[in-house]
Design a protein around this motif. Structure first.
Motif, short mmCIF file in Angstrom:
data_model
loop_
_atom_site.label_atom_id
_atom_site.label_comp_id
_atom_site.label_asym_id
_atom_site.label_seq_id
_atom_site.Cartn_x
_atom_site.Cartn_y
_atom_site.Cartn_z
N PHE A 371 -3.18 63.22 1.65
CA PHE A 371 -4.40 63.36 0.85
C PHE A 371 -5.41 62.32 1.34
O PHE A 371 -5.08 61.14 1.49
N ILE A 372 -6.61 62.78 1.58
CA ILE A 372 -7.65 61.87 2.04
C ILE A 372 -8.98 62.25 1.39
O ILE A 372 -9.17 63.40 0.97
N GLY A 373 -9.84 61.29 1.28
CA GLY A 373 -11.14 61.53 0.67
C GLY A 373 -11.84 60.20 0.45
O GLY A 373 -11.25 59.13 0.65
N SER A 374 -13.06 60.26 0.05
CA SER A 374 -13.81 59.03 -0.18
C SER A 374 -13.27 58.32 -1.42
O SER A 374 -12.52 58.89 -2.20
N THR A 375 -13.66 57.06 -1.57
CA THR A 375 -13.24 56.29 -2.75
C THR A 375 -13.71 56.97 -4.03
O THR A 375 -14.87 57.37 -4.14
N GLY A 376 -12.78 57.13 -4.98
CA GLY A 376 -13.12 57.78 -6.24
C GLY A 376 -13.02 59.29 -6.20
O GLY A 376 -13.44 59.95 -7.16
N SER A 377 -12.44 59.82 -5.15
CA SER A 377 -12.34 61.29 -5.05
C SER A 377 -11.16 61.84 -5.84
O SER A 377 -11.04 63.06 -5.99
N GLY A 378 -10.26 60.96 -6.33
CA GLY A 378 -9.16 61.43 -7.19
C GLY A 378 -7.81 61.49 -6.51
O GLY A 378 -6.88 62.09 -7.05
N LYS A 379 -7.65 60.83 -5.36
CA LYS A 379 -6.39 60.92 -4.61
C LYS A 379 -5.23 60.30 -5.39
O LYS A 379 -4.18 60.93 -5.59
N SER A 380 -5.41 59.04 -5.80
CA SER A 380 -4.33 58.35 -6.53
C SER A 380 -4.06 59.02 -7.88
O SER A 380 -2.92 59.14 -8.31
N THR A 381 -5.12 59.46 -8.54
CA THR A 381 -4.95 60.15 -9.82
C THR A 381 -4.10 61.40 -9.64
O THR A 381 -3.21 61.69 -10.46
N LEU A 382 -4.33 62.12 -8.57
CA LEU A 382 -3.61 63.36 -8.30
C LEU A 382 -2.11 63.11 -8.18
O LEU A 382 -1.31 63.77 -8.85
N ILE A 383 -1.73 62.14 -7.36
CA ILE A 383 -0.28 61.94 -7.17
C ILE A 383 0.35 61.25 -8.38
O ILE A 383 1.57 61.35 -8.56
N ASN A 384 -0.45 60.59 -9.22
CA ASN A 384 0.10 60.00 -10.44
C ASN A 384 0.49 61.06 -11.48
O ASN A 384 1.20 60.75 -12.44
N LEU A 385 0.04 62.28 -11.27
CA LEU A 385 0.43 63.37 -12.17
C LEU A 385 1.85 63.85 -11.87
O LEU A 385 2.49 64.46 -12.73
N ILE A 386 2.34 63.58 -10.66
CA ILE A 386 3.68 64.06 -10.28
C ILE A 386 4.77 63.32 -11.06
O ILE A 386 5.64 63.95 -11.67
N PRO A 387 4.77 61.97 -11.09
CA PRO A 387 5.77 61.26 -11.91
C PRO A 387 5.38 61.14 -13.38
O PRO A 387 6.00 60.39 -14.12
N ARG A 388 4.33 61.82 -13.79
CA ARG A 388 3.87 61.85 -15.18
C ARG A 388 3.43 60.48 -15.69
O ARG A 388 3.68 60.12 -16.84
N PHE A 389 2.75 59.71 -14.84
CA PHE A 389 2.10 58.52 -15.35
C PHE A 389 0.97 58.97 -16.28
O PHE A 389 0.61 58.26 -17.22
N TYR A 390 0.42 60.11 -15.97
CA TYR A 390 -0.49 60.84 -16.86
C TYR A 390 -0.07 62.30 -16.81
O TYR A 390 0.58 62.74 -15.85
N ASP A 391 -0.42 63.07 -17.84
CA ASP A 391 -0.17 64.51 -17.82
C ASP A 391 -1.46 65.25 -17.51
O ASP A 391 -2.55 64.83 -17.94
N ALA A 392 -1.33 66.34 -16.77
CA ALA A 392 -2.50 67.15 -16.43
C ALA A 392 -3.19 67.65 -17.70
O ALA A 392 -2.53 68.07 -18.66
N THR A 393 -4.52 67.60 -17.70
CA THR A 393 -5.29 68.10 -18.84
C THR A 393 -5.22 69.62 -18.90
O THR A 393 -5.09 70.22 -19.96
N GLU A 394 -5.34 70.23 -17.73
CA GLU A 394 -5.23 71.70 -17.61
C GLU A 394 -4.38 72.01 -16.38
O GLU A 394 -4.31 71.23 -15.44
N GLY A 395 -3.77 73.19 -16.37
CA GLY A 395 -2.96 73.60 -15.24
C GLY A 395 -1.54 73.07 -15.32
O GLY A 395 -1.12 72.48 -16.32
N THR A 396 -0.79 73.29 -14.23
CA THR A 396 0.64 72.97 -14.22
C THR A 396 1.02 72.27 -12.92
O THR A 396 0.60 72.67 -11.84
N VAL A 397 1.85 71.22 -13.06
CA VAL A 397 2.45 70.54 -11.92
C VAL A 397 3.94 70.86 -11.94
O VAL A 397 4.61 70.65 -12.96
#
Length: 586
Positions: A371-397
């Motif tokens: 995963f790559i993108g500019s700072t603040g593009s959501g990269k770390s947030t995205l992978i933090n949904l996998i171990p459920r540090f946060y739960d997805a607001t919509e959709g399914t992991v």
């Protein structure tokens, strides 16, 4: 306040019952002393009294005093035992509750506040429980019993005692009304000073590098002065009580003897001895009544702050974790290490804007997804949904075909080897840090640790340390470099033998050569394990099986390196900012 007492155990209540019995015994013995004093007074004033009778009653007084002392010591021991075990239980409950929180739950309170609640607030509760058993339980028994003892011994003396008690109660009520708001404020100010101190200590290198010591000192002084001035206000207000009670006690004794002198002077010769005896007894009992109210007063000086502390502790204990444990203990048959995002969107609790919007992709077993993108593009947030540090607001992991929300948390974590953006080291040794935790499998051996460190390219520096794999690692790893911490953090994940690796910009502190060697070795030694890599450097992800490009929380490109150079403008722009055209196509 009373709500927190539900964490007392049956054993604590039994010890409280035993304490009550000893308190009653102590009060009974204390109140027997004036009776023997009255007998001695009569004996001394009566001609022909035997000296042996005086010694006998004096001996009874001494026995009562010693018995009361023994009972009080026993109550103190039991109260300390109850208070200590109760605070220990509250700390454990609080720790376990915080341990179950998601990152969003923790952010509701702040780290500094949670530390204060686990230490200072619980200490306030412990003190009140200990004092309560010794003072609040004893005081009403002592007051009521003493009042019954003096009933009918003189209206004038009773009136004087009532006036003294009223003055103490009114004075205390006024003081409590004045200081209660300050007591509530003190715990918040304690949080604030902890926050400023923690911030300064963790950021000390930056503070020094920017010559910001004076600025930080000013911040600390402001927080310190606010806490100090509030503490002084409450202490000064409460300091009035002790001399006031002393003044009232002395004044009451003086009034009782003054009234007694008048009554004795006006009485006939036959009744003077009884009046004198009653005056001595009444004086002793009235002091006991006032002491009882003084004990209650001393307790209530602690109670307001304890009430605030109890409320703060209950706030944490009553918070339901937003991340709930599931029931599934394994993935679908035939699937291992497979990750899928289906139309996933996410926004942080309380935020209006989405950090991720409609993200969809899949990763098969053994693939390397970057995963790559500019700072603040959501990269770390995205992978933090996998171990459920946060739960997805919509959709399914999904992992292995199962929604991550349906997994037992222990099962989910056992599937994942997580390497955070900021390498975390714990106080211990190299071995204890690499073999940290458990993966639901066999015991980690010394060979497992050495192999993991070798794969993570850490053997060269570890084996040069004093005691090698038993070398000491300080808290936060302050005795190793950033690159060494990252390699030990990667070794920890390798040692776990997971189905999925999550690298959250975990190669940033490594030089290009070590970065490349580590990834090559990792791919060779851990075949069949899915890797998900967040990176800022193009060189780290060029060889990935699939690269996902994020921009403002949306997927704007998916493919291999060379494909994305042609089809994705965002990726090409990032790549050209780091490498030349020749290096990109090499």
């Amino acid at each position: 306040m009373f709500k927190i007492f539900k964490y007392l155990k049956t054993k604590d209540w039994i010890m409280m019952g035993i304490s009550l019995a000893f308190i009653v015994a102590s009060v009974w013995l204390d109140l027997r002393i004036p009776e023997f004093m009255a007998v001695i007074t009569k004996l001394v004033q009566t001609e022909g009294s035997a000296m042996s009778e005086i010694w006998l009653n004096g001996g009874y007084m001494l026995l009562c005093a010693l018995g009361s002392l023994a009972a009080a010591i026993t109550v103190g021991f039991l109260a300390a035992k109850i208070g200590s075990s109760f605070s220990q239980r509250l700390r454990s409950e609080l720790y376990n509750k915080v341990d179950s929180f998601s990152m969003g739950d923790i952010n509701k309170f702040s780290t500094a506040s949670l530390i204060t609640r686990s230490t200072n607030d619980i200490s306030q509760i412990q003190m009140v429980v200990t004092m309560g058993l010794q003072m609040v339980v004893k005081a009403p028994i002592l007051a009521v019993w003493a009042i019954l003892k003096i009933a009918g011994k003189g209206f004038e003396w009773t009136l004087a005692t009532g006036v003294a008690v009223t003055i103490v109660v009114l004075a205390f009520s006024v003081i409590i009304i004045l200081v209660m708001p300050k007591f509530k404020k003190m715990q918040t100010l304690t949080d604030n000073i902890n926050r400023v101190t923690r911030e300064n200590l963790t950021g000390l290198p930056v503070v020094r590098a920017y010559n910001a010591e004076a600025h930080q000192e000013a911040k600390f002084e402001k927080a310190n002065n606010e806490l100090t001035s509030t503490s002084l206000y409450t202490s000064r207000a409460m300091a009035v009580m002790q001399p006031l009670i002393g003044l009232v006690m002395n004044a009451m004794t003086l009034v009782i003897y003054w009234i007694g002198a008048i009554l004795i002077n006006n009485a006939g010769a036959a009744g003077r001895l009884d009046l004198f005896s009653n005056m001595v007894v009444f004086s002793s009992y009235s002091l006991q009544i006032l002491i009882a109210f003084m004990l209650i007063t001393l307790f209530f000086t602690r109670l307001p702050r304890a009430q605030v502390s109890a409320k703060r502790i209950n706030e944490v204990l009553d918070t339901e974790p937003t991340i709930k444990d599931g029931t599934v203990s394994k993935g679908l048959d035939g699937q291992q290490g497979e990750v899928e995002f289906r139309n996933v969107s996410f926004k942080y609790p309380g935020a209006a804007a989405y950090v991720l919007q409609d993200v969809s992709f899949s990763a098969s077993k053994g693939e390397t997804i970057a995963f790559i993108g500019s700072t603040g593009s959501g990269k770390s947030t995205l992978i933090n949904l996998i171990p459920r540090f946060y739960d997805a607001t919509e959709g399914t992991v999904l992992i292995d075909g199962v929604d991550v929300k349906d997994y037992k948390l222990e099962t989910l974590y056992n599937k994942i080897g997580y390497i955070p953006q900021k390498a975390v080291m714990f106080n211990g040794t190299v071995t204890s840090n690499v073999a940290f935790g458990e993966n639901g499998q066999e015991e980690v051996t010394e060979d497992d640790v050495k192999n993991a460190v070798r794969i993570a390219q850490g053997a060269d520096f570890v084996e040069k340390m004093d005691n090698a794999y038993n070398a000491q690692i300080t808290r936060s790893g302050t005795n190793v470099s950033g690159g060494q911490k990252q390699r030990l953090s990667i070794a920890r994940a390798v040692c776990k033998k997971p189905e999925i690796y999550i690298f959250d910009d975990s190669f940033s502190a490594l030089d290009y050569k070590t970065d490349r060697t580590l990834r090559t070795t990792l791919k060779r030694e851990t075949q069949g394990v899915t890797s998900m890599i967040v990176a800022q450097r193009i060189g780290t992800i060029m060889d990935a099986d699939k690269i996902i490009v994020l921009d403002a929380g949306k997927v704007v490109g998916v493919g291999k390196h060379k494909e994305l150079l042609k089809t994705c403008g965002v990726y090409r722009e990032i790549a050209l900012s780091q490498l030349s055209e020749e290096e990109l196509v090499a």
